[in-house]
Write an enzyme that holds these catalytic residues in place. Sequence first.
Site, PDB file in Angstrom:
ATOM      1  CE  LYS A  32      39.127  43.562  47.778  1.00 30.52           C
ATOM      2  NZ  LYS A  32      39.418  42.107  47.727  1.00 30.52           N
ATOM      3  CB  SER A  35      35.777  40.368  47.375  1.00 28.60           C
ATOM      4  OG  SER A  35      37.176  40.341  47.551  1.00 28.60           O
ATOM      5  CB  SER A  92      38.888  38.265  45.922  1.00 29.21           C
ATOM      6  OG  SER A  92      37.806  37.761  46.656  1.00 29.21           O
TER       7      SER A  92
END
Lengths: 463, 476
Positions: free
Chosen positions: A78, A153, A177
């Site tokens: 990420k 997210s 997330s």
Amino acid sequence: MKLNELTIKEAREGLKSKKFSSVELTKACLEQIKKHNKDLNAFITVTEKEALDQAKSADELISSGQDLPLLGIPIALKDLFSTKGIKTTAGSKVLENYVPQYDATVVKKIKDAGAVIVGKTNLDAWAHGSSGENSDFGPTKNPWNKEYVPGGSSSGSAVSVASDMCLAATGTDTGGSIRLPASFNNVVGLKPTYGKVSRYGIIAMASSLDSIGHFTKTVEDSEIMLSVTGGKDIMDATTLEKKHEVKPLKKMKIGIVAQYSFMGIDKNLKTLLDNADKQLKKLGANTEYISLPNTQYATACYYIIQPSEVSSNLARYDGIRYGSARQNFGDEAKRRIMLGTYTLSAGYYDAYYKKAMQVRTLIKQDFNYAFKKVDAIITPVSPTPPWKLGEKINDPLKMYLSDIFTVTANLAGIPGLSVPIGFSNGLPVGMQILGPQFSEARLFQIGYAYEQATQWYKQKPKL
Amino acid sequence: MKNDKYIPVIGLEVHVELKTKSKMFCSCKAEYFGEKPNTNTCPVCLGLPGALPVPNQKAIEWCVMIGLSLGCKIPLFSKFDRKNYFYPDLPKGYQISQYDEPFAINGSLKLKIKNDPFDKTQAFGSEAQARRGHPEQSRTDEKLKIDEEKIIRIRRVHMEEDTAKLIHQGQDSLIDFNRSGVPLVEIVTQPDFESAQEVVEYLKKLQQIVRYLGVSDADMEKGNMRLEPNISLRINDKELIGKLPNYKVEVKNINSFRFVEKAIEYEIKRQEEILNNGETPAQETMGWNEKKGQTVSQRIKEEANDYRYFPEPDIPPIRFTQDQISKIKSQIGELPEEKLKRFQAGFGLSAYDAEILTREKPMANFFEETIIVGKKHNVNPKQIANFLINRDIDINLTLPAQLIQIILNATQTDQIDEKELEKIIDKVLKENPKAVSDYKSGKQNAIMFLMGQVMKNFKEKIDAEKVRILIMEGLR
Ligand SMILES: [Zn+2]
């Protein structure tokens, strides 16, 4: 089967027995990224050259008889994880050109375990969002239907695993997330216990809630990843080393939250959850209703604590030493900075932040009490299946409510494992298995048994 | 400086930089003085994205140690908080500090207030140097007679991190992060001071204590100690004792005892004039301008700053056990006050001598080491004290044994002709048969008489011990 479709476990076996090389495996992933990233927008940065170099050295190590848990395995990170020499944007224009001078602890651990880093994945800017649409680099698309959100997210990480661009990807979970995008993509997502995995080097969203986890194709792979990333880190004072005992599933009691029946869960989703419940019973577990009386306050409580911490954590992005000017913050970041600044202000602190922290203690107590009665709890991850891109983008409150079942685990600091439970109108959904702090082994045990019985992970999106 | 119409009400915040090897929340070197800018930095003290603070155990122990030395209570539960504000020298946009649960609370420090507050040449303000070579003065304890003791209450002692350093060069402002994250202990008093002299006396004591503990060099020139007095005046009325005026003027970041004294005196005069005009001085933050010799307004405070304090989520709260606190207490060692008392009682020193010898720990240690050596040579503590105080002895260049040698040499008698001495002893013994027989019959005093008779024959100083031995030999 294509190499990039393998699980970590399968790939490790293939690499060890020299059926294929890490370079071949890595190339297969890079090929897949090249083919589909334009459409899916899962990656912000693809590190092709570095990946191939790492794959080459992995192959050398393999032929010299080395055995490391992730040796030669292509993994995505990420874009919130600091990577030395590779830009780390947090999905925001503010850090568009920021290149960290150090690796996050987890990045270092993954590299030390022999992994090949294929790139940095897209996300809602600063991890603020549940749909992936808040990214300053454009939204990530759901590979099962590109008109739908992949969840956020950690949108790019979930999609990169679901569409076989890598074998696993890291994520962060502050209010759901990891679990939400995992459930929207038919992959396994783990939010570990707070303190189980080091936060050092990962751009902070809300420090007391941030959990560092990952996406994998199977539960077994999730366990392999955690064995690499977990453990005490001297650079993170909130990490702990703790073990939890395991017992056979047949002796386990699994709780179903009574209050959640009334919380407006989508009809299809409800059916799928009932099926999962039945499946667990078939596997020998006992399920029973439990009560989490303060759970109704969780979202309100979360949306005070989280922006408060966000407002403080984003203060360093002043554009003086790195990054660009503050006017480059997007609307959602600005909204949270303002909310958090307000709730921490003198005169409001007691009514908001302090009160929310007290409620947080009550939520923790709810779980402590529940876990005296049951070994684990299953709940939906989100009240609905994936929604259409743009559907909630202008209604932040509606967006916030998609976290209703996930934020409680962050408030209580407990682990949650999101596993696929089927499809609603062709779109994947999941359930989360929650357990007491440091009970990840138990969650894997339940998740694995369920996964072996249902095999949802074998279903792949048609790209 | 007591004033008839108004009584000054002064409180003090002191920042003391600890001399730990590493910084407060990272492993960078804490020493920054004379270092090339931005050479001792890392992601943590630069406030880079993702970096996390890990508290320095030693710094926390030292903070607790300072608290204990000031008689503070140490709560078993404590935590760090974030103090949020923007300034370019603060890379995270917040300072890690302590808000409502500091490491130490409710202590005190006892001051000795001199007879005549206007006589600044006296006592603690003067250096030992001034007395050197004037032994007659070192005996005048009366001048130092203690008039009264005053207790300054300490509100809290807490731990925080230093900011980076801004360097202004022409149009540019440069930032040196070497100082960013250096451990700072803040010591806050109640508004108990009534004069600049009391403040200076307190500061000297505090400086002495932290140096004794070995936790800070407390070097003013290096900025190891920074001072922030807050000053207001109340009307001299018994009814108003303990009541605070409705305004307060803070003077920020003073780095010298002399400047703090001047700033306070200047403020007292300035505020007195305003009050005499029937007005109330503005609540404001000032700086001390040494060139102008006056305080200069920095900002008017309408309300308290809103720092949006909240518990630092990156650092778990700190829980002490009583055992841990006892262990830290046991590491404190003898503090100046106790040492001074022991030197007076144990070595028979005057208050004045004891004060000079205990002012700095290396001097006190040197003194005690020299006493041990001195014992073997019949040199007593008082003699050693006299030499240390009145002669220019550099204890860094002198060994205790060398000092003893210096003392012995200095008290050594002049060389005299041995044969001449023996002759005179013979003569004296013959001329004083009564004293001789007295001595032989057991009167010890008689020997003193005989010694006197012998020494009378010499102009030079001669070694009395030698004379005594020779007389005794002659009497055998
Ligand atoms: Zn550092």
